[in-house]
Design an enzyme around this catalytic site. Structure first.
Site, PDB file in Angstrom:
ATOM      1  N   HIS A 100      81.060  39.885  69.561  1.00 24.29           N
ATOM      2  CA  HIS A 100      82.086  39.521  70.531  1.00 24.29           C
ATOM      3  C   HIS A 100      81.754  40.010  71.937  1.00 24.29           C
ATOM      4  O   HIS A 100      82.347  39.527  72.907  1.00 24.29           O
ATOM      5  CB  HIS A 100      83.446  40.034  70.071  1.00 24.29           C
ATOM      6  CG  HIS A 100      84.022  39.228  68.953  1.00 24.29           C
ATOM      7  ND1 HIS A 100      85.369  39.061  68.766  1.00 24.29           N
ATOM      8  CD2 HIS A 100      83.430  38.511  67.965  1.00 24.29           C
ATOM      9  CE1 HIS A 100      85.582  38.289  67.707  1.00 24.29           C
ATOM     10  NE2 HIS A 100      84.403  37.959  67.200  1.00 24.29           N
ATOM     11  N   HIS A 268      78.873  35.891  58.910  1.00 25.91           N
ATOM     12  CA  HIS A 268      79.861  35.952  57.833  1.00 25.91           C
ATOM     13  C   HIS A 268      79.253  36.323  56.480  1.00 25.91           C
ATOM     14  O   HIS A 268      79.948  36.294  55.471  1.00 25.91           O
ATOM     15  CB  HIS A 268      80.590  34.613  57.740  1.00 25.91           C
ATOM     16  CG  HIS A 268      81.408  34.301  58.948  1.00 25.91           C
ATOM     17  ND1 HIS A 268      82.004  33.074  59.166  1.00 25.91           N
ATOM     18  CD2 HIS A 268      81.729  35.058  60.030  1.00 25.91           C
ATOM     19  CE1 HIS A 268      82.655  33.094  60.314  1.00 25.91           C
ATOM     20  NE2 HIS A 268      82.498  34.283  60.861  1.00 25.91           N
TER      21      HIS A 268
END
Length: 725
Positions: A100, A268
């Protein structure tokens, strides 16, 4: 001694005279259309506690990288009671933090990215998508404290995710240190016009228009998100519509389809989503939190709110069977099971497998005797449902080694995209391989006589305008945001730059062969000769004004080749406007002066430098296409302060004469003397810019004008010379 203090109505007599919070109206709120020159004056010594003599690039070279790596590996499994690690491993949290930070990068203007440590500050530290990343940074604080000034927050945030992957079994591609921290939020980055977090696309201030056209330069689909909405477009699950958003978002981060699938799947493969609770019980984000929360946000003060009861995105569950190890489990579950929509305990949409085998379920983060269903987001389902993404996913599933290598390279690109050329990389793990997206440039030459080259240029017959324009056009592509562009490499002679309309290809076709021949004769690089030509032009213009000067020059630029140049990647650097050369390719919604301000900020110039450069470029006759707008002098080609003298002279009037066109005429006779554009007149209209213009218009300022112009010019020419720093 206090008799002079009068009644203040209960207010503090000192503090209430200062603008100490943003609750009071500022100049920008009173006059919202005023130029925000503050974006040119950021990150200076007044906000930097390190002092003028501190050089981070030197300091980080003394960092014990091996010790830091050992400490990070130990941190990953050192679970803290105040924020327990999922399955006893902080890897997923650290990777999300790094993701992020780096994922704010967008290729259109080079802004965002992991290179500044800006995740510590608003608004990014309080975006909904960054919920609980404040905890990740607090977990890292003991290491930042230990290594001190040898390790920036920016480097630590980027490195933590990389080591997290290593600790879970991925062979990473490498890592470079060298990211220098900023000390306050950036004032120049446009994150969108929405006034609320996660505003849907039908919001009055939406970033979307037409069918679903995302506003440039934005990459994220919503205010407060890094990428796409994990629940679907505007929170409505539809993997194919989400695939469209993903493709746009990742392409604006300079990622192709294969890199997109690799990054999505690799991100993920480890960790989990958190939504096992009531999201309404979370406290405010860090910037809105109470003083005694000490910079931590999203605190649940009514329930446990940690461990298995954590709420972050609202989606709940892990993607894979073994969320603390690197493997190919993501594709195994995604492709081999059918999935159905369900709601998480927090009420978020998520996909869960139908009839999953018990052994394929991940265990609970606190109790390994409990197995839970894995999940996929709408973005994950796009990797299966979109035909192109599906094909790539199938290949990765069949070839785990290829997937791991592709991801490692894409992760390196993601975390280093805004660092600029490889020459800025520091540390023992810098990859030897040169990558095309790094815009490689060969080493330059210094074993030649610059003065002899200047003599050849002066005798070449090229005009002042031709020399100055070519050097300027070569250098103006530099972006301080991601350290791309600039005169080094002489890519102005290569595709795509040689064909850009803003570079006047016809002029380049005349000028470049002359300069290339001189470079060959003298043993200098073409890049150096182009800059020297601009310097010669300025020296000749100063001489025409009766002043002898020598423009500073540092040899050593290299010449890039076509094979070293990513034509598609460089397309985003194409100038569509240039206030310094009084040019707009077309009319834009944004005003010409705002466009110039944006370009100035990217080039790393201050408002005084912008002012003196525009004034000098005008009198040198460097306007695009040879137009005379703003050439407020009768001595074109001479480096004088005439632009400022005549702009501030009250014997003239200024009247509109068309779109972005004004006539400057004699106040008494009405005779039109000159024409000008908005970019010219803003230096007499804006109160701050006029103050600078008046300095250069003064009778005693011509020498200062020339000195300042040369200094600003040299700064532009050397902006990408990181070897000179």
């Amino acid at each position: 001694m206090h008799d002079h203090i009068t009644n203040t109505g209960g207010k503090c007599p000192v503090m209430h005279g200062a603008l100490t919070t943003s609750s009071m109206a500022t100049n920008m709120e009173w006059w919202p259309k005023a130029l925000n020159l503050d974006i040119l004056h950021q990150h200076d010594h007044k906000t930097n506690p390190m002092g003028a003599n501190f050089n981070y690039q030197d300091a980080v070279k003394t960092l014990d990288v091996d010790a830091l790596k050992r400490d990070l590996h130990a941190l990953m499994t050192d679970s803290q009671d105040w924020w327990p690690a999922d399955w006893g491993h902080y890897g997923g949290l650290m990777i999300r933090m790094t993701w992020h930070a780096a994922g704010t990068y967008r290729i259109a203007d080079g802004r965002g990215g992991a290179g500044t440590g800006n995740q510590r500050f608003a608004p990014i530290n309080s975006w909904p998508d960054n919920t609980n990343l404040d905890k990740a940074r607090r977990l890292l604080w003991p290491l930042k404290k230990k290594y001190g000034n040898k390790l920036s927050w920016a480097d630590l945030i980027a490195y933590a995710g990389t080591i997290a992957y290593e600790s879970m079994g991925l062979k990473t591609f490498g890592f470079a240190f060298g990211r220098e921290d900023i000390w306050h939020p950036e004032k120049d980055i446009y994150w969108g016009s929405e006034k609320e977090w996660l505003a849907p696309s039908d919001n009055p201030h939406s970033r979307y228009s037409g069918e679903r056209d995302l506003e440039n330069p934005l990459a994220a689909v919503m205010m407060g998100l890094i990428y796409v909405n994990p629940e679907g477009v505007d929170g409505n699950p539809d993997p194919l519509k989400t695939a469209h958003d993903i493709r746009i978002t990742f392409s604006r981060m300079a990622m192709n389809d294969e890199e997109t699938v690799a990054l999505t799947a690799g991100g993920h493969t480890v960790g989990k989503c958190h939504g096992n609770g009531d999201a309404t019980l979370l406290g405010p984000e860090p910037e809105a939190a109470d003083l005694d929360d000490q910079g931590l946000g999203w605190l649940n003060k009514t329930q446990r709110g940690i461990g298995r009861n954590t709420v972050t995105s609202g989606i709940e569950g892990a993607w894979t069977t073994y969320p603390t190890q690197w493997d190919n489990g993501y594709f195994r579950l995604l492709l081999n099971y059918d999935w159905e929509l369900k709601k998480s305990p927090a009420g978020a949409w998520q996909w869960e497998p139908i009839n999953i085998k018990e052994e394929d379920k991940p265990v609970d983060v606190e109790d390994p005797s409990i197995r839970l269903s894995p999940i996929m987001t709408d973005a994950d389902m796009a990797m299966k449902m979109d035909p192109d993404y599906r094909q790539i996913s199938e290949r990765f599933y069949q070839d785990p080694a290829y997937f791991a290598e592709t991801f490692a390279r894409a992760w390196f690109k993601l975390t280093h995209r805004d660092m600029g050329p490889k020459s800025r990389y520091i540390g023992p793990d810098v990859p030897q391989e040169d990558l095309l997206w790094q815009d490689p440039i060969p080493a330059g030459k210094t074993d030649y006589d610059p003065q002899a080259v200047k003599d050849k240029i002066a005798a070449s017959g090229l005009s002042v305008s031709e020399m100055v324009c070519t050097a300027w056009d070569s250098a103006r592509t530099f972006r301080g945001s991601d350290k791309r562009g600039g005169a080094n490499g002489a890519r102005i002679r290569l595709a795509p730059q040689k064909d850009w309309a803003g570079n006047e290809p016809a002029r380049l076709a005349k000028v470049l062969p002359v300069l290339e021949a001189i470079a060959t004769e003298s043993g200098a690089s073409v890049a150096d000769v182009i800059v020297l030509a601009g310097n010669v032009g300025i020296e000749q213009a100063a001489q025409a004004a009766g002043v002898e000067i020598t423009v500073p020059f540092a040899p050593g630029r290299g010449d890039a080749t076509a094979e070293m140049t990513d034509v598609e990647g460089f397309a985003v650097l194409e100038p569509l406007h240039d206030g310094y050369r009084n040019w707009l390719q077309k009319d834009y919604v944004v005003s010409p002066e705002e466009l110039m301000l944006d370009r100035t900020q990217l080039m790393g110039l201050t408002a005084p430098e912008m002012t003196v450069l525009v004034g000098g470029m005008r009198v040198l006759g460097t306007n695009y296409g040879g137009t005379k707008h703003g050439v407020l002098t009768d001595r074109e080609g001479a480096l004088t302060n005439d632009f400022f003298v005549n702009l501030t002279d009250m014997k003239y009037t200024w009247k509109p004469a068309g779109k972005n066109l004004y006539e400057i005429g004699d106040r008494h006779t009405g005779e039109v003397k000159w024409t000008a554009t908005r970019v010219d007149l803003v230096f007499g209209c804006n109160s701050i810019l006029r103050a600078y213009a008046e300095v250069y218009a003064q009778d005693d300022s011509n020498e200062k004008f020339i000195q300042d112009f040369v200094a600003a010019w040299t700064k532009v020419m050397n902006a990408d010379r990181f070897d000179l720093a």
